[in-house]
Motif scaffolding. Structure first.
Motif, PDB file in Angstrom:
ATOM      1  N   ALA A  61       0.891  -1.182   0.214  1.00 21.67           N
ATOM      2  CA  ALA A  61       0.061   0.132   0.156  1.00 21.67           C
ATOM      3  C   ALA A  61       0.883   1.211   0.087  1.00 21.67           C
ATOM      4  O   ALA A  61       0.601   2.257  -0.679  1.00 21.67           O
ATOM      5  N   LEU A  62       2.033   1.299   0.799  1.00 22.39           N
ATOM      6  CA  LEU A  62       2.875   2.400   0.831  1.00 22.39           C
ATOM      7  C   LEU A  62       3.496   2.644  -0.484  1.00 22.39           C
ATOM      8  O   LEU A  62       3.655   3.930  -0.811  1.00 22.39           O
ATOM      9  N   ALA A  63       3.866   1.293  -1.315  1.00 20.00           N
ATOM     10  CA  ALA A  63       4.540   1.722  -2.396  1.00 20.00           C
ATOM     11  C   ALA A  63       3.594   2.292  -3.681  1.00 20.00           C
ATOM     12  O   ALA A  63       3.919   3.236  -4.046  1.00 20.00           O
ATOM     13  N   VAL A  64       2.397   1.855  -3.590  1.00 23.08           N
ATOM     14  CA  VAL A  64       1.447   2.561  -4.465  1.00 23.08           C
ATOM     15  C   VAL A  64       1.112   4.051  -4.124  1.00 23.08           C
ATOM     16  O   VAL A  64       0.852   4.919  -5.025  1.00 23.08           O
ATOM     17  N   PHE A  65       0.998   4.233  -2.915  1.00 20.84           N
ATOM     18  CA  PHE A  65       0.708   5.437  -2.325  1.00 20.84           C
ATOM     19  C   PHE A  65       1.754   6.551  -2.527  1.00 20.84           C
ATOM     20  O   PHE A  65       1.503   7.512  -3.256  1.00 20.84           O
ATOM     21  N   ILE A  66       3.153   6.131  -2.551  1.00 23.23           N
ATOM     22  CA  ILE A  66       4.204   6.934  -2.895  1.00 23.23           C
ATOM     23  C   ILE A  66       4.151   7.023  -4.495  1.00 23.23           C
ATOM     24  O   ILE A  66       4.642   8.356  -4.957  1.00 23.23           O
ATOM     25  N   PHE A  67       3.791   5.916  -5.218  1.00 21.29           N
ATOM     26  CA  PHE A  67       4.158   6.171  -6.833  1.00 21.29           C
ATOM     27  C   PHE A  67       3.037   7.399  -7.163  1.00 21.29           C
ATOM     28  O   PHE A  67       3.323   8.278  -8.028  1.00 21.29           O
ATOM     29  N   VAL A 100      -4.024   8.700   7.122  1.00 24.86           N
ATOM     30  CA  VAL A 100      -3.782   7.756   6.155  1.00 24.86           C
ATOM     31  C   VAL A 100      -2.400   6.970   6.518  1.00 24.86           C
ATOM     32  O   VAL A 100      -2.287   5.828   6.412  1.00 24.86           O
ATOM     33  N   LEU A 101      -1.424   7.985   6.894  1.00 23.99           N
ATOM     34  CA  LEU A 101      -0.014   7.456   7.524  1.00 23.99           C
ATOM     35  C   LEU A 101      -0.065   6.483   8.614  1.00 23.99           C
ATOM     36  O   LEU A 101       0.464   5.688   8.744  1.00 23.99           O
ATOM     37  N   ASP A 102      -0.856   6.887   9.528  1.00 27.22           N
ATOM     38  CA  ASP A 102      -1.125   6.226  10.682  1.00 27.22           C
ATOM     39  C   ASP A 102      -1.354   4.734  10.419  1.00 27.22           C
ATOM     40  O   ASP A 102      -0.876   3.590  10.940  1.00 27.22           O
ATOM     41  N   VAL A 103      -2.608   4.719   9.494  1.00 31.76           N
ATOM     42  CA  VAL A 103      -3.108   3.077   9.161  1.00 31.76           C
ATOM     43  C   VAL A 103      -2.166   2.484   8.367  1.00 31.76           C
ATOM     44  O   VAL A 103      -1.980   1.337   8.608  1.00 31.76           O
ATOM     45  N   MET A 104      -1.298   2.853   7.548  1.00 29.08           N
ATOM     46  CA  MET A 104      -0.274   2.437   6.763  1.00 29.08           C
ATOM     47  C   MET A 104       0.709   1.865   7.582  1.00 29.08           C
ATOM     48  O   MET A 104       1.596   1.126   7.254  1.00 29.08           O
ATOM     49  N   TRP A 142       9.318  12.191  18.032  1.00 33.84           N
ATOM     50  CA  TRP A 142       8.409  12.979  17.399  1.00 33.84           C
ATOM     51  C   TRP A 142       9.030  13.376  15.783  1.00 33.84           C
ATOM     52  O   TRP A 142       8.129  13.370  15.110  1.00 33.84           O
ATOM     53  N   PHE A 143      10.252  13.526  15.694  1.00 30.79           N
ATOM     54  CA  PHE A 143      10.847  13.908  14.254  1.00 30.79           C
ATOM     55  C   PHE A 143      10.571  12.939  13.333  1.00 30.79           C
ATOM     56  O   PHE A 143       9.942  12.812  12.212  1.00 30.79           O
ATOM     57  N   ILE A 144      10.887  11.411  13.996  1.00 31.10           N
ATOM     58  CA  ILE A 144      10.805  10.355  12.921  1.00 31.10           C
ATOM     59  C   ILE A 144       9.145  10.067  12.850  1.00 31.10           C
ATOM     60  O   ILE A 144       8.532   9.765  11.616  1.00 31.10           O
ATOM     61  N   LYS A 145       8.360  10.266  14.008  1.00 34.61           N
ATOM     62  CA  LYS A 145       7.131   9.916  13.600  1.00 34.61           C
ATOM     63  C   LYS A 145       6.120  10.930  12.551  1.00 34.61           C
ATOM     64  O   LYS A 145       5.664  10.556  11.730  1.00 34.61           O
ATOM     65  N   ASP A 146       6.747  12.210  12.641  1.00 35.50           N
ATOM     66  CA  ASP A 146       6.133  13.239  11.682  1.00 35.50           C
ATOM     67  C   ASP A 146       6.823  13.523  10.454  1.00 35.50           C
ATOM     68  O   ASP A 146       6.405  14.210   9.688  1.00 35.50           O
ATOM     69  N   PRO A 162       7.011  11.894   7.702  1.00 35.99           N
ATOM     70  CA  PRO A 162       6.231  11.809   6.358  1.00 35.99           C
ATOM     71  C   PRO A 162       5.381  12.757   6.394  1.00 35.99           C
ATOM     72  O   PRO A 162       5.347  13.494   4.868  1.00 35.99           O
ATOM     73  N   LEU A 163       5.016  13.459   7.195  1.00 41.65           N
ATOM     74  CA  LEU A 163       4.075  14.629   6.966  1.00 41.65           C
ATOM     75  C   LEU A 163       4.723  15.753   6.563  1.00 41.65           C
ATOM     76  O   LEU A 163       4.384  16.507   5.896  1.00 41.65           O
ATOM     77  N   LEU A 164       6.038  15.945   7.317  1.00 38.04           N
ATOM     78  CA  LEU A 164       6.837  17.071   6.940  1.00 38.04           C
ATOM     79  C   LEU A 164       7.244  17.041   5.551  1.00 38.04           C
ATOM     80  O   LEU A 164       7.263  18.111   4.806  1.00 38.04           O
ATOM     81  N   ILE A 165       7.542  15.871   5.051  1.00 35.94           N
ATOM     82  CA  ILE A 165       7.874  15.781   3.671  1.00 35.94           C
ATOM     83  C   ILE A 165       6.718  16.231   2.924  1.00 35.94           C
ATOM     84  O   ILE A 165       6.860  16.748   1.868  1.00 35.94           O
ATOM     85  N   ALA A 166       5.379  15.551   2.902  1.00 38.34           N
ATOM     86  CA  ALA A 166       4.501  15.832   2.048  1.00 38.34           C
ATOM     87  C   ALA A 166       4.239  17.471   2.303  1.00 38.34           C
ATOM     88  O   ALA A 166       3.812  18.101   1.334  1.00 38.34           O
TER      89      ALA A 166
END
Length: 536
Positions: A9-15, A154-158, A168-172, A174-178
């Motif tokens: 799911a993560l790979a499809v999401f990233i695509f 969505v990120l939490d469920v994946m 906190w930095f590692i957890k957030d 993906p959101l920071l990148i988005a």
């Protein structure tokens, strides 16, 4: 809940995320104009979008990731009362058919970029214009934050970002990148970026809904079993089954009506509208946008499906992403998560642009640098769009998610108070500018204090948007009550001020401006400077 990372799911999401990122940057070259250093180009896409681009843009603007997550989550938690979003999106289109073409025409004629530009030009009052601008910015900020909440769900469920004990930095991260990607392509491409990405976002959403409404019921034994499971849950909870109890009818009706009146008061709705190339594009869109309401009705049914599937989550916002995770094959769950994630990027971009335009045109230019050039306006708007997104990110990372939701509810109450000045001004010059300002202030104060006094099982203040209606005794939407008070104060004070011959502002518009179309003589002229001495 998935304990590890769903790699497929993560790979499809990233695509899909990489795809729309590339589209966002390439959008800067799409329909490129000779003079890009103007708000017309950066903030309104050159006012050049046709029927289908506008349809996708408005759909991407109005039907957000938070809609995708929150509407079925409301059904999951409260039953059919959560369906109020469906009738209100049906009510809104006949309403906007009456006034959006007029707003487009007068804005195109005078070069207005924001609703506050129009209010200032119509009533000759910088004070009233400032009130509308500040209200728009305040109402938009938590709305942007909620789009980031949708991505985070969505990120939490994946399983991305680790558990609660993760740094906190590692957890957030993906959101920071988005967020960083969103900020970069919005700065670079302006409104063209979300307009182009909206094609992908809406296509994915329609595919996901079409598959979900067929595939999930088959797995759950059909709609009879789904509604039976939902009915059993709500009866056991004393909520009266699937249909809402009689005591909730006033709340349901006032919330639907108030939300319909407020939807196109939001700056992002108007920004998408003014990007159209003609008033006929607006009229066509009011007839085909209800297709999204059909989608929304089907989307809402996912809440009942989550109940029948036995979804158990501590945060109701995770119910639908978790339903997709449990019901779909991993690869299609990735498609569904991409639809939600991209569904956050499109409106967040438009909202940040709209808020930035309000600041630039109606605060920076009106009060800080009246002689700002178009190039300076565009530069300031780009920078403010970044600041708005940073503020939303801090809001999401630093506060409990329920706070963002409550502020968004408060934003709906606030933005509705701009209706008399905007829509009233499109049809009549009778309202006095001071009366409109006083009515706005009364509505804002009453709405804020009433919402502050609403408690819930989890919080003492801002626990909801409904309260007893004074003089009626029924529970109703606070925003609509505040709006009625706003209108009453405006009408009464207008009679008083006109009787007292209070000075009126100069109307810079003329009757024929409200029916002008692209190509008519005199259309698309520059915004005239604010009338001297008109700040009230």
């Amino acid at each position: 809940m998935n304990d590890g990372v769903n790699g497929v799911a993560l790979a499809v999401f990233i695509f899909f995320f990489v795809l729309v990122t590339a589209m966002g940057f390439l959008a800067a070259r799409w329909r490129r104009a000779e003079n890009e250093a103007s708000l017309d180009e950066w903030g309104l896409g050159g006012r050049s979008f046709g029927t289908w681009i506008t349809w996708f843009l408005l759909g991407g603007d109005l039907y957000t990731a938070y809609t995708f997550v929150a509407v079925p989550a409301a059904i999951y938690a409260a039953g059919a009362s959560g369906f109020f979003a469906v009738p209100y999106t049906i009510l809104v289109y006949p309403l906007i058919f009456t006034f959006l073409p007029r707003l487009w025409s007068v804005s195109h004629k005078h070069g207005y970029v924001t609703t506050s530009d129009f209010v200032r030009g119509r009533f000759g009052s910088k004070g009233l214009s400032l009130a509308v601008a500040v209200t728009g910015i305040l109402a938009t900020m938590p709305y942007i934050a909620l789009q980031l909440v949708g991505i985070q769900a969505v990120l939490d469920v994946m399983g991305v970002g680790g558990g609660e004990d993760t740094n906190w930095f590692i957890k957030d991260l993906p959101l920071l990148i988005a967020f960083g990607v969103l900020a970069a392509y919005t700065y670079s491409s302006g409104l063209r970026a979300p307009a182009l990405i909206a094609f992908v976002k809406d296509t994915l959403i329609y595919i996901v809904i079409a598959v979900a409404i067929i595939y999930i019921p088959i797995k759950l034994g059909g709609f009879d079993d789904i509604f039976a499971a939902a009915g059993d849950k709500f009866e056991a909870a004393g909520a009266g089954g699937v249909t809402p109890p009689d005591t909730g009818q006033w709340t349901y009706a006032t919330l639907a009506l108030g939300s319909a009146l407020a939807l196109f008061m939001y700056p992002h709705s108007i920004t998408a509208t003014l990007s159209s190339r003609s008033r006929e594009v607006i009229r066509r869109n009011t007839t085909i946008l209800p297709l999204y309401s059909l989608m929304l009705g089907l989307l809402a049914l996912l809440g009942f499906m989550a109940i029948a599937a036995g979804i158990k989550v501590s945060n109701g916002q995770l119910a639908i992403p978790q339903l997709f995770e449990d019901m779909f094959p991993d690869w299609f769950a990735g498609v569904a998560f991409a639809a939600i994630g991209i569904g956050a990027l499109v409106p967040a971009a438009i909202m940040s642009i709209a808020a930035a335009n309000l600041f630039t045109r109606n605060i920076y230019k009106d009060f800080i640098k009246p002689d700002a050039t178009p190039e300076q306006e565009t530069k300031v708007s780009k920078l403010v769009s970044l600041l708005v997104k940073v503020g939303a990110l801090v809001f999401v990372l630093g506060m409990d998610k329920t706070v963002a939701i409550n502020f968004q509810l408060l934003g709906g109450i606030w933005i509705l108070q701009t209706f008399p000045a905007l829509v009233g001004g499109l049809f009549t010059r009778w309202f006095h500018r001071w009366a409109l300002l006083a009515g706005w202030a009364v509505g804002m104060v009453y709405g804020t204090l009433a919402a502050y006094g609403v408690s819930s099982p989890t919080q003492a203040h801002f626990g909801g948007s409904s309260k007893e209606i004074p003089g009626i005794g029924e529970i109703g939407y606070i925003g609509l009550t505040a709006f009625v008070l706003n209108v009453l104060v405006t009408v009464v004070l207008t009679f008083v001020l006109r009787a007292a011959k209070a000075p009126d502002g100069i109307d810079q518009t003329s009757p024929e401006d409200y029916t002008a179309d692209a190509g008519d003589p005199g259309v698309e002229v520059e915004l005239p400077p604010a009338t001297a001495g008109s700040a009230h």
